[in-house]
Design a protein around this motif. Sequence first.
Motif, PDB file in Angstrom:
ATOM      1  N   LEU A  91       3.807   0.938  -8.120  1.00 37.69           N
ATOM      2  CA  LEU A  91       4.476  -0.296  -8.505  1.00 37.69           C
ATOM      3  C   LEU A  91       3.912  -1.458  -7.685  1.00 37.69           C
ATOM      4  CD1 LEU A  91       8.104   1.086  -8.731  1.00 37.69           C
ATOM      5  CD2 LEU A  91       6.539   0.607 -10.604  1.00 37.69           C
ATOM      6  N   ALA A  92       3.211  -2.345  -8.329  1.00 40.29           N
ATOM      7  CA  ALA A  92       2.580  -3.480  -7.658  1.00 40.29           C
ATOM      8  C   ALA A  92       3.629  -4.415  -7.077  1.00 40.29           C
ATOM      9  CB  ALA A  92       1.697  -4.240  -8.647  1.00 40.29           C
ATOM     10  N   GLY A  93       3.345  -4.945  -5.892  1.00 40.32           N
ATOM     11  CA  GLY A  93       4.194  -5.953  -5.282  1.00 40.32           C
ATOM     12  C   GLY A  93       5.382  -5.419  -4.512  1.00 40.32           C
ATOM     13  N   LEU A  94       5.547  -4.115  -4.437  1.00 38.36           N
ATOM     14  CA  LEU A  94       6.662  -3.534  -3.697  1.00 38.36           C
ATOM     15  C   LEU A  94       6.152  -2.822  -2.454  1.00 38.36           C
ATOM     16  CD1 LEU A  94       8.759  -1.944  -6.592  1.00 38.36           C
ATOM     17  CD2 LEU A  94       8.979  -4.218  -5.581  1.00 38.36           C
ATOM     18  N   THR A  95       6.888  -2.951  -1.358  1.00 37.17           N
ATOM     19  CA  THR A  95       6.563  -2.234  -0.128  1.00 37.17           C
ATOM     20  C   THR A  95       7.833  -1.718   0.523  1.00 37.17           C
ATOM     21  OG1 THR A  95       6.601  -4.292   1.136  1.00 37.17           O
ATOM     22  CG2 THR A  95       4.457  -3.543   0.379  1.00 37.17           C
ATOM     23  N   LEU A  96       7.691  -0.640   1.267  1.00 33.45           N
ATOM     24  CA  LEU A  96       8.814  -0.065   2.003  1.00 33.45           C
ATOM     25  C   LEU A  96       8.927  -0.721   3.361  1.00 33.45           C
ATOM     26  CD1 LEU A  96       8.195   3.691   1.209  1.00 33.45           C
ATOM     27  CD2 LEU A  96       9.897   2.181   0.171  1.00 33.45           C
ATOM     28  N   VAL A  97      10.147  -1.075   3.742  1.00 29.25           N
ATOM     29  CA  VAL A  97      10.409  -1.687   5.036  1.00 29.25           C
ATOM     30  C   VAL A  97      11.500  -0.867   5.721  1.00 29.25           C
ATOM     31  CG1 VAL A  97      11.181  -3.763   6.239  1.00 29.25           C
ATOM     32  CG2 VAL A  97       9.829  -3.970   4.129  1.00 29.25           C
ATOM     33  N   PRO A  98      11.188  -0.254   6.865  1.00 30.68           N
ATOM     34  CA  PRO A  98      12.212   0.509   7.577  1.00 30.68           C
ATOM     35  C   PRO A  98      13.418  -0.367   7.916  1.00 30.68           C
ATOM     36  CG  PRO A  98      10.040   0.903   8.523  1.00 30.68           C
ATOM     37  CD  PRO A  98       9.898  -0.240   7.552  1.00 30.68           C
ATOM     38  N   ALA A  99      14.612   0.199   7.739  1.00 27.66           N
ATOM     39  CA  ALA A  99      15.850  -0.535   7.991  1.00 27.66           C
ATOM     40  C   ALA A  99      16.864   0.412   8.644  1.00 27.66           C
ATOM     41  CB  ALA A  99      16.404  -1.081   6.670  1.00 27.66           C
ATOM     42  N   PRO A 100      17.881  -0.126   9.292  1.00 29.27           N
ATOM     43  CA  PRO A 100      18.859   0.717   9.973  1.00 29.27           C
ATOM     44  C   PRO A 100      19.593   1.706   9.058  1.00 29.27           C
ATOM     45  CG  PRO A 100      19.089  -1.557  10.692  1.00 29.27           C
ATOM     46  CD  PRO A 100      18.116  -1.554   9.549  1.00 29.27           C
TER      47      PRO A 100
ATOM     48  N   ILE B 269       6.188   3.637  -5.210  1.00 35.24           N
ATOM     49  CA  ILE B 269       5.949   2.402  -4.468  1.00 35.24           C
ATOM     50  C   ILE B 269       4.608   2.452  -3.746  1.00 35.24           C
ATOM     51  CG2 ILE B 269       6.738   1.007  -2.497  1.00 35.24           C
ATOM     52  CD1 ILE B 269       9.636   1.761  -3.431  1.00 35.24           C
ATOM     53  N   GLU B 270       4.298   3.578  -3.116  1.00 38.34           N
ATOM     54  CA  GLU B 270       3.076   3.673  -2.324  1.00 38.34           C
ATOM     55  C   GLU B 270       1.858   4.153  -3.128  1.00 38.34           C
ATOM     56  OE1 GLU B 270       4.461   4.103   2.215  1.00 38.34           O
ATOM     57  OE2 GLU B 270       4.059   5.993   1.193  1.00 38.34           O
ATOM     58  N   GLY B 271       2.104   4.730  -4.287  1.00 39.31           N
ATOM     59  CA  GLY B 271       0.994   5.211  -5.100  1.00 39.31           C
ATOM     60  C   GLY B 271       0.511   6.595  -4.733  1.00 39.31           C
ATOM     61  N   VAL B 272       1.163   7.233  -3.782  1.00 41.68           N
ATOM     62  CA  VAL B 272       0.815   8.590  -3.365  1.00 41.68           C
ATOM     63  C   VAL B 272       2.095   9.286  -2.900  1.00 41.68           C
ATOM     64  CG1 VAL B 272       0.291   8.080  -0.937  1.00 41.68           C
ATOM     65  CG2 VAL B 272      -0.920   9.892  -2.092  1.00 41.68           C
TER      66      VAL B 272
ATOM     67  N   GLY C 244       2.457   5.031   4.396  1.00 41.81           N
ATOM     68  CA  GLY C 244       2.667   3.902   5.288  1.00 41.81           C
ATOM     69  C   GLY C 244       2.981   4.275   6.724  1.00 41.81           C
ATOM     70  N   GLY C 245       2.955   5.569   7.058  1.00 41.99           N
ATOM     71  CA  GLY C 245       3.153   5.986   8.438  1.00 41.99           C
ATOM     72  C   GLY C 245       4.572   6.319   8.840  1.00 41.99           C
TER      73      GLY C 245
END
Length: 107
Positions: free
Chosen positions: A22-31, A60-63, A81-82
């Motif tokens: 999905l283009a334009g989406l990224t994962l952001v760690p949150a509490p 989201i990440e493509g993998v 993304g680690g």
Amino acid sequence: MLSVVALTACAPGATGGGSTRLAGLTLVPAPGGLDVAGSGGREIGFGRDRPGVLDTVARIEGVAPRPVPCGSGRDAYATAGGLRLVFRGRTFVGWDSVSDRAGLSCA
């Protein structure tokens, strides 16, 4: 889970030809889990079902996240993304990275 699943099923920018990134989406760690930046406030919160979390992260990440060792009777998956996503049974209970963590970890 339904809001994230709906997001992955209907989001513009999903590419054809076998790729579901999905283009334009990224994962952001949150509490409380993972925020999905670029989605208008969607998130993947702790307590979600493992198959839905792994499928959404893969889109989201493509993998697809890959299984990695985890202690304390839990399962873990590494993301592109680690992040290491931690599950107890079928439930998303935590994440960790080199520098941070939230929820339950493998230790």
